[in-house]
Design a protein around this motif. Structure first.
Motif, PDB file in Angstrom:
ATOM      1  N   ALA A 205       7.231  -2.311   3.888  1.00 58.00           N
ATOM      2  CA  ALA A 205       6.576  -1.367   4.796  1.00 58.00           C
ATOM      3  C   ALA A 205       7.595  -0.436   5.447  1.00 58.00           C
ATOM      4  O   ALA A 205       7.358   0.770   5.579  1.00 58.00           O
ATOM      5  N   ILE A 206       8.730  -0.987   5.839  1.00 58.51           N
ATOM      6  CA  ILE A 206       9.793  -0.154   6.414  1.00 58.51           C
ATOM      7  C   ILE A 206      10.263   0.872   5.391  1.00 58.51           C
ATOM      8  O   ILE A 206      10.443   2.055   5.702  1.00 58.51           O
ATOM      9  N   ALA A 207      10.449   0.422   4.149  1.00 59.82           N
ATOM     10  CA  ALA A 207      10.900   1.325   3.084  1.00 59.82           C
ATOM     11  C   ALA A 207       9.865   2.401   2.781  1.00 59.82           C
ATOM     12  O   ALA A 207      10.213   3.479   2.285  1.00 59.82           O
ATOM     13  N   SER A 208       8.591   2.126   3.092  1.00 64.57           N
ATOM     14  CA  SER A 208       7.518   3.098   2.864  1.00 64.57           C
ATOM     15  C   SER A 208       7.434   4.139   3.969  1.00 64.57           C
ATOM     16  O   SER A 208       6.588   5.031   3.907  1.00 64.57           O
ATOM     17  N   GLY A 209       8.264   3.995   4.992  1.00 63.02           N
ATOM     18  CA  GLY A 209       8.258   4.960   6.081  1.00 63.02           C
ATOM     19  C   GLY A 209       7.148   4.753   7.084  1.00 63.02           C
ATOM     20  O   GLY A 209       6.768   5.684   7.813  1.00 63.02           O
ATOM     21  N   ILE A 210       6.613   3.527   7.147  1.00 66.00           N
ATOM     22  CA  ILE A 210       5.529   3.230   8.084  1.00 66.00           C
ATOM     23  C   ILE A 210       6.032   3.350   9.523  1.00 66.00           C
ATOM     24  O   ILE A 210       7.125   2.887   9.858  1.00 66.00           O
ATOM     25  N   GLY A 211       5.216   3.956  10.380  1.00 67.45           N
ATOM     26  CA  GLY A 211       5.642   4.216  11.750  1.00 67.45           C
ATOM     27  C   GLY A 211       5.885   2.976  12.574  1.00 67.45           C
ATOM     28  O   GLY A 211       6.801   2.927  13.388  1.00 67.45           O
ATOM     29  N   HIS A 212       5.057   1.947  12.374  1.00 66.19           N
ATOM     30  CA  HIS A 212       5.249   0.715  13.136  1.00 66.19           C
ATOM     31  C   HIS A 212       4.814  -0.471  12.290  1.00 66.19           C
ATOM     32  O   HIS A 212       3.730  -0.449  11.708  1.00 66.19           O
ATOM     33  N   VAL A 213       5.659  -1.477  12.222  1.00 66.09           N
ATOM     34  CA  VAL A 213       5.396  -2.655  11.396  1.00 66.09           C
ATOM     35  C   VAL A 213       5.336  -3.885  12.289  1.00 66.09           C
ATOM     36  O   VAL A 213       6.277  -4.181  13.033  1.00 66.09           O
ATOM     37  N   ILE A 214       4.219  -4.594  12.205  1.00 67.27           N
ATOM     38  CA  ILE A 214       4.009  -5.812  12.982  1.00 67.27           C
ATOM     39  C   ILE A 214       4.118  -7.010  12.041  1.00 67.27           C
ATOM     40  O   ILE A 214       3.453  -7.058  11.005  1.00 67.27           O
ATOM     41  N   GLY A 215       4.946  -7.957  12.394  1.00 71.99           N
ATOM     42  CA  GLY A 215       5.025  -9.204  11.650  1.00 71.99           C
ATOM     43  C   GLY A 215       4.137 -10.240  12.313  1.00 71.99           C
ATOM     44  O   GLY A 215       4.035 -10.288  13.538  1.00 71.99           O
ATOM     45  N   ILE A 216       3.483 -11.066  11.508  1.00 72.92           N
ATOM     46  CA  ILE A 216       2.655 -12.144  12.043  1.00 72.92           C
ATOM     47  C   ILE A 216       3.159 -13.459  11.463  1.00 72.92           C
ATOM     48  O   ILE A 216       3.414 -13.569  10.264  1.00 72.92           O
ATOM     49  N   THR A 217       3.322 -14.455  12.319  1.00 67.28           N
ATOM     50  CA  THR A 217       4.007 -15.694  11.936  1.00 67.28           C
ATOM     51  C   THR A 217       3.085 -16.700  11.250  1.00 67.28           C
ATOM     52  O   THR A 217       3.106 -17.888  11.567  1.00 67.28           O
ATOM     53  N   THR A 218       2.295 -16.235  10.292  1.00 70.77           N
ATOM     54  CA  THR A 218       1.424 -17.137   9.542  1.00 70.77           C
ATOM     55  C   THR A 218       2.236 -18.096   8.681  1.00 70.77           C
ATOM     56  O   THR A 218       1.908 -19.282   8.567  1.00 70.77           O
ATOM     57  N   SER A 219       3.291 -17.569   8.064  1.00 69.18           N
ATOM     58  CA  SER A 219       4.077 -18.363   7.117  1.00 69.18           C
ATOM     59  C   SER A 219       5.557 -18.428   7.454  1.00 69.18           C
ATOM     60  O   SER A 219       6.228 -19.383   7.078  1.00 69.18           O
ATOM     61  N   PHE A 220       6.075 -17.404   8.133  1.00 67.92           N
ATOM     62  CA  PHE A 220       7.506 -17.345   8.425  1.00 67.92           C
ATOM     63  C   PHE A 220       7.729 -17.240   9.925  1.00 67.92           C
ATOM     64  O   PHE A 220       6.851 -16.796  10.671  1.00 67.92           O
ATOM     65  N   ASN A 221       8.922 -17.638  10.352  1.00 67.14           N
ATOM     66  CA  ASN A 221       9.197 -17.619  11.780  1.00 67.14           C
ATOM     67  C   ASN A 221       9.506 -16.210  12.280  1.00 67.14           C
ATOM     68  O   ASN A 221       9.752 -15.289  11.500  1.00 67.14           O
ATOM     69  N   ARG A 222       9.477 -16.089  13.570  1.00 70.82           N
ATOM     70  CA  ARG A 222       9.655 -14.796  14.232  1.00 70.82           C
ATOM     71  C   ARG A 222      10.957 -14.113  13.831  1.00 70.82           C
ATOM     72  O   ARG A 222      10.978 -12.920  13.499  1.00 70.82           O
ATOM     73  N   GLN A 223      12.055 -14.861  13.824  1.00 68.32           N
ATOM     74  CA  GLN A 223      13.356 -14.249  13.578  1.00 68.32           C
ATOM     75  C   GLN A 223      13.466 -13.690  12.166  1.00 68.32           C
ATOM     76  O   GLN A 223      14.051 -12.623  11.959  1.00 68.32           O
ATOM     77  N   SER A 224      12.904 -14.392  11.185  1.00 67.48           N
ATOM     78  CA  SER A 224      12.993 -13.903   9.807  1.00 67.48           C
ATOM     79  C   SER A 224      12.233 -12.590   9.642  1.00 67.48           C
ATOM     80  O   SER A 224      12.650 -11.710   8.876  1.00 67.48           O
ATOM     81  N   LEU A 225      11.132 -12.425  10.367  1.00 66.74           N
ATOM     82  CA  LEU A 225      10.362 -11.184  10.302  1.00 66.74           C
ATOM     83  C   LEU A 225      11.087 -10.055  11.031  1.00 66.74           C
ATOM     84  O   LEU A 225      11.111  -8.910  10.562  1.00 66.74           O
ATOM     85  N   LEU A 226      11.700 -10.381  12.161  1.00 66.21           N
ATOM     86  CA  LEU A 226      12.494  -9.380  12.880  1.00 66.21           C
ATOM     87  C   LEU A 226      13.699  -8.952  12.053  1.00 66.21           C
ATOM     88  O   LEU A 226      14.042  -7.767  11.989  1.00 66.21           O
ATOM     89  N   ASP A 227      14.343  -9.912  11.410  1.00 66.24           N
ATOM     90  CA  ASP A 227      15.508  -9.601  10.580  1.00 66.24           C
ATOM     91  C   ASP A 227      15.134  -8.680   9.422  1.00 66.24           C
ATOM     92  O   ASP A 227      15.962  -7.884   8.953  1.00 66.24           O
ATOM     93  N   ALA A 228      13.890  -8.795   8.952  1.00 67.45           N
ATOM     94  CA  ALA A 228      13.428  -7.946   7.849  1.00 67.45           C
ATOM     95  C   ALA A 228      13.089  -6.536   8.311  1.00 67.45           C
ATOM     96  O   ALA A 228      12.891  -5.647   7.483  1.00 67.45           O
ATOM     97  N   GLY A 229      13.002  -6.348   9.641  1.00 66.07           N
ATOM     98  CA  GLY A 229      12.758  -5.009  10.165  1.00 66.07           C
ATOM     99  C   GLY A 229      11.501  -4.836  10.989  1.00 66.07           C
ATOM    100  O   GLY A 229      11.202  -3.719  11.430  1.00 66.07           O
ATOM    101  N   ALA A 230      10.739  -5.918  11.216  1.00 70.92           N
ATOM    102  CA  ALA A 230       9.517  -5.794  12.012  1.00 70.92           C
ATOM    103  C   ALA A 230       9.847  -5.266  13.405  1.00 70.92           C
ATOM    104  O   ALA A 230      10.823  -5.691  14.022  1.00 70.92           O
ATOM    105  N   HIS A 231       9.029  -4.335  13.888  1.00 73.16           N
ATOM    106  CA  HIS A 231       9.250  -3.782  15.220  1.00 73.16           C
ATOM    107  C   HIS A 231       8.810  -4.749  16.309  1.00 73.16           C
ATOM    108  O   HIS A 231       9.335  -4.721  17.424  1.00 73.16           O
TER     109      HIS A 231
END
Length: 243
Positions: A205-231
């Motif tokens: 999503a970040i690579a697609s130029g999306i304005g804001h990306v929300i990660g949801i911790t259904t399967s992965f922890n918060r830090q891994s989603l933040l590290d991937a670029g979630a706002h």
């Protein structure tokens, strides 16, 4: 810090996020990943693959569902060959098709009693619809499977468009290009919000130029989603409030 391009005000309960107001005539889109975001499918997928493995090859995967979340079919087949779960010789397209069809049959069988819509989904869609937003699904899964799963679960939300792997995955880069959903309606990528549950989905999503990306911790922890670029990262859709 918020991206300057975010075209609306978005508040995430308990996280303290707020964005920018924008012209009400500007078109916007909320784009959902499907598995683990629209429907709680991830564990059912894992159980279904294991049932197919046992039926066709007499083996099963160890571990849990997180090892397969966010991966394409080709990536899964390569991983399973490396792990010795699939024959080391190159799989033909027919081999892959047969295995996938076996897994899909188990998915519908198991899912008939275990699948459910993610809590807060309907309310969030109603919330953005009331403000004139478009709503889409962009997934690495096949479109037909998405439609059948929505029917199986009884979700009748009128999504503006539902795109599967054949629609949004770039065959050269293997990236999911969320902006394809927006561009169909003439909406700019930076005027969209995407909700993803995997680091790979967030990165796409970040690579697609999306304005804001929300990660949801259904399967992965918060830090891994933040590290991937979630706002911002939430634990459930109920935490997302778009004003």
């Amino acid at each position: 810090m918020l991206p300057a391009k975010l075209p609306t005000k978005l508040s995430v309960k308990s996280v303290g996020f707020s964005g920018m107001k924008q012209n009400s005539s500007q078109r916007r889109m909320l784009i959902f990943d499907f598995d683990g975001v629209v429907v709680d499918t991830e564990r059912v997928h894992f159980d279904s693959w294991n049932a197919a493995f046992e039926q066709m090859y007499g083996v099963t995967m160890s571990g849990d569902h997180t090892q397969i979340v966010g991966l394409s079919l080709d990536q899964l087949f390569v991983m399973w060959q490396q792990q010795g779960l699939l024959p080391p010789s190159k799989l033909t397209n027919q081999d892959k098709f047969n295995f996938l069809e076996c897994k899909t049959a188990h998915f519908y069988r198991i899912g008939a009693t275990k699948l459910a819509a993610m809590a807060g989904l309907s309310e969030l869609v109603q919330q953005v619809r009331a403000q004139g937003w478009y709503v889409a699904i962009a997934s690495r899964s096949r479109r037909l499977r998405l439609l059948k799963t929505l029917e199986l679960v009884g979700i009748t939300i009128p999504f503006d468009i539902i795109l599967g792997t054949e629609d949004v995955v770039n065959s050269s880069s293997d990236r999911k290009e969320h902006h394809r959903a927006a561009h169909i309606f003439g909406i700019e990528s930076n005027h969209c919000i995407v909700i993803e549950d995997s680091p790979s989905g967030v990165a796409d999503a970040i690579a697609s130029g999306i304005g804001h990306v929300i990660g949801i911790t259904t399967s992965f922890n918060r830090q891994s989603l933040l590290d991937a670029g979630a706002h911002v990262v939430v634990n459930a859709l109920e935490q997302v409030v778009i004003l």
